[in-house]
Each structure stands twice: as structure tokens, then as C-alpha cells.
Enzyme design. Structure first.
Site, PDB file in Angstrom:
ATOM      1  N   SER A   1       0.792  -1.225   0.000  1.00  0.00           N
ATOM      2  CA  SER A   1       0.000   0.000   0.000  1.00  0.00           C
ATOM      3  C   SER A   1       0.825   1.276   0.000  1.00  0.00           C
ATOM      4  CB  SER A   1      -0.962   0.004   1.191  1.00  0.00           C
ATOM      5  OG  SER A   1      -0.259  -0.184   2.390  1.00  0.00           O
TER       6      SER A   1
ATOM      7  N   HIS B   1      -5.461  -3.495  -2.201  1.00  0.00           N
ATOM      8  CA  HIS B   1      -5.191  -2.528  -3.272  1.00  0.00           C
ATOM      9  C   HIS B   1      -5.183  -3.166  -4.661  1.00  0.00           C
ATOM     10  CE1 HIS B   1      -4.468   1.055  -0.846  1.00  0.00           C
ATOM     11  NE2 HIS B   1      -3.999   0.214   0.057  1.00  0.00           N
TER      12      HIS B   1
ATOM     13  N   LYS C   1     -12.101   0.251  -0.837  1.00  0.00           N
ATOM     14  CA  LYS C   1     -11.190   1.028  -1.690  1.00  0.00           C
ATOM     15  C   LYS C   1     -11.789   1.070  -3.105  1.00  0.00           C
ATOM     16  CE  LYS C   1      -7.315  -0.134   1.322  1.00  0.00           C
ATOM     17  NZ  LYS C   1      -7.261   1.049   2.171  1.00  0.00           N
TER      18      LYS C   1
END
Ligand SMILES: Cc1ncc(COP(=O)(O)O)c(C=O)c1O
Length: 392
Positions: free
Chosen positions: A180, A208, A239
Site C-alpha cells: 500500500s 489494493h 477502496k
């Protein structure tokens, strides 16, 4: 109130070092441009990779779910808080991820914590990349299992750890899929090969990578053609998916076990209907609007090239996460403040989130940014970088 003087002292030290940060409230919806302190700025710090935080189809699904089921569930999943839509969504997610089953937790953080803390005992060992996310580290802290930390993406170090732990019942190798802070991708094919050679299990945190890598955003396992060879895929729905939550995609056995032993799952109220309905609709968006992922990657290439041409050090990133390295903690925050002056919101990241001397401004472009947004952002980086002598 008396009693917190020792905490206040530490905060004062942070203020002296220039590392104390206030929370920065957005005054608009999340997006390519946001309003902060009354000023419109280009947003380069969100994880809203595909712009799904305000996708009309997902908003509509959330609104309909509220109308039909209300705003909350009133119970944990294991007592009275499982709605049919929770189970429907988990089935759809498992199918999307090409796994036998999936289970949703309240967040990506609690997923890592819940999985790691519940499936390992002192008969087992967890072997973890040194730069794994805090939620993996905290999950490991909660187990009685043995621990081995291998050097970041270093396969010799991983193999050494596997050789030294052969006496344990279960060995679990755990890695972020995409790291990340640096944006590099874990060498998953090599990790899987080593794990197979030494008969270990593999767990990947795709926080991610979900919605970013792999066919229709299925994640790193699919990206590397490793479907069926990674035992546990964890990811976040907060996300690229744009909503809230975390998931485990794995076998029915692991799902059943976690329903009984995964403490954050057991002891925390289930997701509100709007959250689950929006997450459910996100899978349709991923399947039917692949152009969002294409745009994300086009923007990523454009922005990375622009930063490199300006002379910035952008580290080892291979994904939309692009760190702009500056080294010094206080300088990273000054750089961020200067960028804000120039019309860009890009947060400085310093110790303890990254190692001392590795402070940076971390940027993430999204599919929502237009070329003009990104060119304007590059101009701001040039101005701020020159002012602070980060570039010539
Ligand atoms: C690698 C990684 N894992 C897990 C998480 C936690 O996800 P969530 O925000 O859904 O709790 C994050 C988010 O910061 C992350 O970057």
C-alpha cells in the site's frame, strides 16, 4: 481532565518534529476534485480507484435497500443480523473470485485480524513479508502461532523461513498483493511455488488489487493466473469497490470455521442493507464496465510518466499507487502543504506508517480523473517540487 499528561507530552513532541497532523474533512463528495477548507482541489489521496463511491447504479441499489430494509440490521450475523442479501452477495462474490465460498467482515482491517487470529494456534507458524499492512501485523500479534518475518519480497529470505519451520503443523505465508505504501506487486507466482515446494498455505491481502488487477478487477491471484492455488484471498470493499467492508474468498471449510471462530465477525453487528446492496451492485459494474479499469491504468501511465519526466523519484511502484519520495518526514508534510496551495490534495506519509528516511507524498490516480485534472496536478507538483528544492 487530569491523567493524560503523558499522552499530551508525546503530542507536543510530534508538534515540535512537524509530524502532528490534524484530520482534514472533505466538504464535498469524494471524487476527482474535492472541496477542502472551502477550496476546490484535485484529489490524489483517495483509494477510490474506479470512482465507485458515487456510482449511480450503486447509489440506486443502496437507496432501494434502505427503502425496503431500513438503515441497520440490529444484530450480529450469527444471532439475528444475517439478511438474505448478505448471503446472496457472498455467493456472487465467491463466483466472481472463482472460489468455493466468500465471507464478508465489517472491514478489511477486521478481516485480516479475524482470519489470522482464529485459524492459527501454537502448533502453527505464520511467515509474513516485513512490509505487510498493519492489520496483518495486528492479526499476527493476536495469534499464539510462531512468527517469521521475511525480507520484503525477498524469495531467498522466504525460502529460508520455510526451511526453518518444517516442524510446524500449518505454515501460512502471508503477503499483501499490492503493497500500500510503495505500490509494488508481490511476486505471487514465486511465493506460490515456494509454498507448494514446502507444503505451506498462502494468504494474499488484495486490498489494493481488488478492482484494480486481474480480469475485471478480480485481484492479484487472477492477474497471475493462479486461480485455485492460493488458499486465502482477503480484500477490502472500501477502496476500489467504494463502499465498506472486507472479505475472505476461500473454501466452504474456512468460511464455516470463521463463522464460528472469527471474533470480529462474531462480535460486531452486520453491514447495513445499503452497504451490502451497493457492494452487490459493484460486481455488476466490474463485469459490465471494464472501461473503468482501462481508464484507471491509462491515467496511471500518464501520471507516472509525467512525474518521472519532471525528475521525481517515484520508487518501485507498478500500480496506480505512486509514491513521490522525499526522505525527510517534515519535508513530506511541507510538500503536501505546498501542493495544497497549488491546488492538489496529496497527503504526506511519514514514520511510523513508513520507515524513517522513507517519507513521501503518496498519490493515487483514479478512473475519474480527466487528462486536464492530471496535467494540472503535474504542473502543481512541478511548482511545489521546485519551491522546496525536491527537483531542480
Ligand atoms: C493492504 C491493506 N489491507 C487492509 C486494509 C484495511 O482495509 P479497510 O480500510 O477495509 O479496513 C488496508 C487499508 O488501509 C490496506 O491497505
Amino acid at each position: 481532565m487530569k491523567g493524560f499528561e503523558y499522552l499530551q507530552e508525546q503530542l507536543e513532541d510530534m508538534k515540535k518534529e512537524g509530524t502532528f497532523r490534524n484530520l482534514i474533512p472533505l466538504e464535498s463528495a469524494q471524487g476527482a476534485r474535492v472541496t477542502i477548507k472551502g477550496k476546490e482541489v484535485i484529489q490524489l489521496s483517495s483509494n477510490n480507484y474506479l470512482g465507485l463511491t458515487s456510482h449511480p447504479r450503486m447509489e440506486k441499489a443502496a437507496e432501494e435497500a434502505i427503502e425496503k430494509y431500513g438503515v441497520g440490521t440490529g444484530s450480529v450475523r450469527t444471532i439475528a443480523g444475517t439478511l438474505k442479501m448478505h448471503e446472496d452477495y457472498e455467493r456472487k462474490l465467491a463466483e466472481f473470485k472463482h472460489t468455493e465460498a466468500a465471507l464478508v467482515f465489517q472491514s478489511g482491517f477486521t478481516t485480516n485480524q479475524g482470519v489470522l487470529s482464529s485459524i492459527l494456534t501454537n502448533d502453527d507458524v505464520v511467515i509474513s513479508d516485513e512490509l505487510n499492512h498493519a492489520s496483518i501485523i495486528d492479526g499476527i500479534r493476536l495469534t499464539k502461532a510462531g512468527r517469521k518475518i521475511y525480507k520484503h519480497v525477498d524469495m531467498e529470505s522466504l525460502e529460508q523461513a520455510l526451511k526453518e519451520t518444517q516442524e510446524y503443523r500449518t505454515r501460512l505465508v502471508v503477503t499483501d498483493g499490492v503493497f500500500s505504501m510503495d505500490g509494488n506487486i508481490a511476486p505471487l507466482p514465486q511465493i506460490v511455488e515456494l509454498a507448494e515446494k514446502y507444503d505451506a498455505l498462502v494468504m494474499v491481502d488484495d486490498a489494493h488489487a481488488s478492482g484494480v488487477l486481474g480480469e475485471n478487477g478480480r485481484g492479484t491471484v487472477n492477474h497471475f493466473g493462479l486461480d485455485g492455488r492460493v488458499h486465502i484471498q482477503v480484500g477490502t470493499l472500501s477502496k476500489a469497490i467504494g463502499v465498506l467492508g472486507g472479505y475472505v474468498a476461500s473454501t466452504q471449510t474456512l468460511k464455516d470455521y470463521l463463522i464460528h471462530k472469527g471474533r470480529p465477525f462474531l462480535f460486531s453487528t452486520s453491514h447495513p442493507p445499503a452497504v451490502t446492496a451497493a457492494c452487490d451492485a459493484s460486481i455488476d459494474v466490474l463485469l459490465e464496465e471494464p472501461e473503468l479499469i482501462d481508464k484507471l491504468w491509462e491515467n496511471t501511465k500518464f501520471f507516472k510518466n509525467g512525474l518521472k519526466e519532471l525528475g521525481f523519484d517515484i520508487g518501485i511502484s507498478e500500480t496506480p499507487i505512486t509514491p513521490v519520495m522525499v526522505g525527510d518526514d517534515a519535508l513530506a508534510h511541507r510538500f503536501s502543504d505546498q501542493l495544497f496551495e497549488e491546488g492538489v490534495f496529496a497527503q504526506g506519509i511519514a514514520f511510523p506508517t513508513v520507515q524513517k528516511g522513507k517519507a513521501r507524498v503518496r498519490t493515487i490516480v483514479t478512473a475519474e480523473h480527466s487528462r486536464e485534472d492530471l496535467q494540472e496536478a503535474l504542473n502543481a507538483f512541478e511548482q511545489a517540487g521546485k519551491k522546496l528544492k525536491i527537483i531542480d
